[in-house]
Write an enzyme that holds these catalytic residues in place. Structure first.
Site, PDB file in Angstrom:
ATOM      1  N   LYS A  80      -3.760  -2.466   2.567  1.00 55.54           N
ATOM      2  CA  LYS A  80      -2.938  -3.212   3.521  1.00 55.54           C
ATOM      3  C   LYS A  80      -3.834  -4.114   4.363  1.00 55.54           C
ATOM      4  O   LYS A  80      -4.877  -3.668   4.852  1.00 55.54           O
ATOM      5  CB  LYS A  80      -2.170  -2.226   4.395  1.00 55.54           C
ATOM      6  CG  LYS A  80      -1.178  -2.850   5.371  1.00 55.54           C
ATOM      7  CD  LYS A  80      -0.444  -1.750   6.135  1.00 55.54           C
ATOM      8  CE  LYS A  80       0.614  -2.289   7.080  1.00 55.54           C
ATOM      9  NZ  LYS A  80       1.345  -1.195   7.770  1.00 55.54           N
ATOM     10  N   SER A 155       6.200  -1.381   7.533  1.00 53.90           N
ATOM     11  CA  SER A 155       5.500  -2.649   7.447  1.00 53.90           C
ATOM     12  C   SER A 155       4.572  -2.774   6.247  1.00 53.90           C
ATOM     13  O   SER A 155       4.062  -3.853   5.961  1.00 53.90           O
ATOM     14  CB  SER A 155       4.668  -2.833   8.732  1.00 53.90           C
ATOM     15  OG  SER A 155       3.684  -1.811   8.850  1.00 53.90           O
ATOM     16  N   SER A 179       5.970   3.282   8.469  1.00 52.11           N
ATOM     17  CA  SER A 179       5.581   2.106   7.699  1.00 52.11           C
ATOM     18  C   SER A 179       4.926   2.391   6.355  1.00 52.11           C
ATOM     19  O   SER A 179       4.747   1.486   5.547  1.00 52.11           O
ATOM     20  CB  SER A 179       4.648   1.216   8.526  1.00 52.11           C
ATOM     21  OG  SER A 179       5.362   0.586   9.565  1.00 52.11           O
TER      22      SER A 179
END
Length: 469
Positions: A80, A155, A179
């Site tokens: 990420k 996210s 997330s």
């Protein structure tokens, strides 16, 4: 579609170890998959082709000298883009950091590299990890591969999509209110949020320091355990890092006889879509067929605790971004600006009261879970909605209306999302297990046994419509 790209980490690692494929060949194959399908789903901000190939060649050279670092040797993994990568830009999904090139890797990333993982790219995310949809105004929205008009969750949406589509064997995500787990559920994969402090957050751009977690995102529960085994461990440079030693890897269970799962229906089924509820009830039946006893329990104070989470997260994130807001406020997306306005109105008194509520709720929940292996429920209670339908005012509430993930963050307990079926529109649904502190291994064991009994993983090979379209 190359079937090997949808194999487990364990199987791919065995293929490398047995010299059926080399790290260079597997990396090249993964990069080809990215070039073919990335434009359609927008899972990455940066594809690290040059760096990945360099890593793969080094790992291949080591193999020629009979050196194998471990179960991740030569395995392509995505990260990420909120975790630092040495020499490769780390944007946080924001234009503010569009040109920032860190001088060191995040601790979790460095551990993966040391274990032989090939970092294939930096995955797209909701700006600064502050949202549940991965609709990014700067780098474009990530698309759900089961229906590219829908959000993938967030996210860590790019991490989930890269894993689901064979563009990585696993990924690193972050989880402040869900997330890791929400996008995993919405993309038909696995997401695991470890016990708070089990994985170092050093080198990760913070959202909320008292709620942030770093965790693995994979296609199977066993793969999540393999990644977590490498990523975990005490880090003196992270003040919240746990000193407790926890074993993660274990033998698979043949059944779940004697396992007790607590179910608090007023929360877990509140606001649930009928289609999703049907899938979860079928998952409960399967768990019971494996020997699980599902026991109704109470969670006193849960509403106050979840409101406390909002106050804690939004006040802490304002504190983090205050230096940047003065100079770069115009560069933030509209939904983040709304969040900052909300957080700025939270007083120190309200914040401290929220932390006290949290502490009380943790103690009470541990009492309620006496004799219980884990809590059980749905990860997502709504199917993913269409991209472009969110307004900024929804930013704070999305995670709470789409899923039941925030509970595990206010608790700090280990939580797993594992695929458990599909709605009538062929959109994935996730089953969530929340254990007691440092029972990460037990939660993974239960999830692994359930997953293997249902063979949902095969759906990623057979049914992803992005492959045919």
């Amino acid at each position: 579609m190359n079937e090997l790209l949808f194999e487990t980490i364990e199987n791919a690692a065995n293929a490398i170890k047995n010299k059926q494929i080399s790290p260079v060949e597997l990396t090249e194959m993964t990069l080809k998959q990215i070039s073919e399908h990335e434009p359609r789903v927008n899972a990455f901000i940066t594809v690290m082709e040059e760096e990945a190939m360099s890593q793969a060649r080094q790992l291949e050279a080591e193999m020629s000298n009979n050196q194998v670092r471990g179960p991740l040797h030569g395995i392509p993994i995505a990260v990420k883009d909120i975790l630092q990568t040495k020499g490769v830009k780390t944007t946080g999904g924001s234009k503010i950091f569009d040109n920032w090139i860190p001088s060191e890797d995040a601790v979790a990333v460095q551990k993966l590299i040391d274990a032989g993982a090939v970092i294939i790219g930096k995955a797209n995310l909701h700006e600064f990890a502050m949202g549940a949809t991965t609709e990014n105004p700067h780098y474009g929205s990530t698309k759900n591969p089961w229906n590219v008009t829908r959000i993938p969750g967030g996210s860590s949406g790019g991490s989930a999509v890269a894993t689901a589509t064979g563009m990585a064997f696993g990924a690193v995500g972050t989880d402040t209110a869900g997330s890791v787990r929400l996008p995993a559920a919405m993309c038909g994969t696995v997401g695991f949020k470890p016990t708070y402090g089990l994985v170092s957050r050093r080198g990760c751009l913070p959202f909320s320091w008292s709620l942030d977690h770093v965790g693995p995102m994979t296609r199977t529960v066993q793969d999540a355990a393999i990644m977590l085994e490498v990523m975990k461990g005490h880090d003196a440079s992270d003040p919240a890092s746990a000193k407790k030693t926890v074993n993660v890897l274990s033998d698979s269970l043949e059944d779940l006889k004697g396992v007790k799962l607590g179910f608090y229906e007023p929360y877990m089924f509140a606001g649930i879509d009928d289609d999703v509820k049907k899938v979860i009830e079928e998952a409960f039946q399967q768990l019971e067929s494996l020997g699980v006893e599902i026991i109704p329990i109470d969670l006193p104070g849960i509403d106050d605790a979840l409101n406390a989470l909002k106050a804690i997260a939004q006040s802490e994130v304002v504190s983090v971004h205050e230096p940047f807001l003065k100079k770069y406020g115009h560069l933030y997306g509209d939904d983040l600006k709304y969040r900052f306005d909300f957080g700025s109105d939270i007083s120190a008194t309200v914040y401290l009261r929220a932390q006290r509520r949290r502490e009380q709720f943790v103690k009470e929940t541990i009492k309620q879970m006496h004799g219980i292996d884990a809590l059980v429920g749905s990860t997502n209670v709504q199917p993913p909605f269409e991209i472009g339908t969110m307004v900024p005012e929804m930013a704070i509430s999305n995670m709470f209306t789409l899923g039941k993930t925030p509970l595990a963050n206010i608790l700090g307990f280990p939580a797993l999302s594992v695929a458990c079926g599909f709605t009538s529109e062929k959109l994935p649904v996730g089953l969530q297990l929340i254990g007691k502190p440092f029972t990460d291994q037990r939660v993974l064991q239960i999830g692994d046994c359930y997953e293997k009994s249902m063979q949902w993983v095969q759906a990623l090979k057979n049914n992803l419509n992005y492959v045919q379209q």
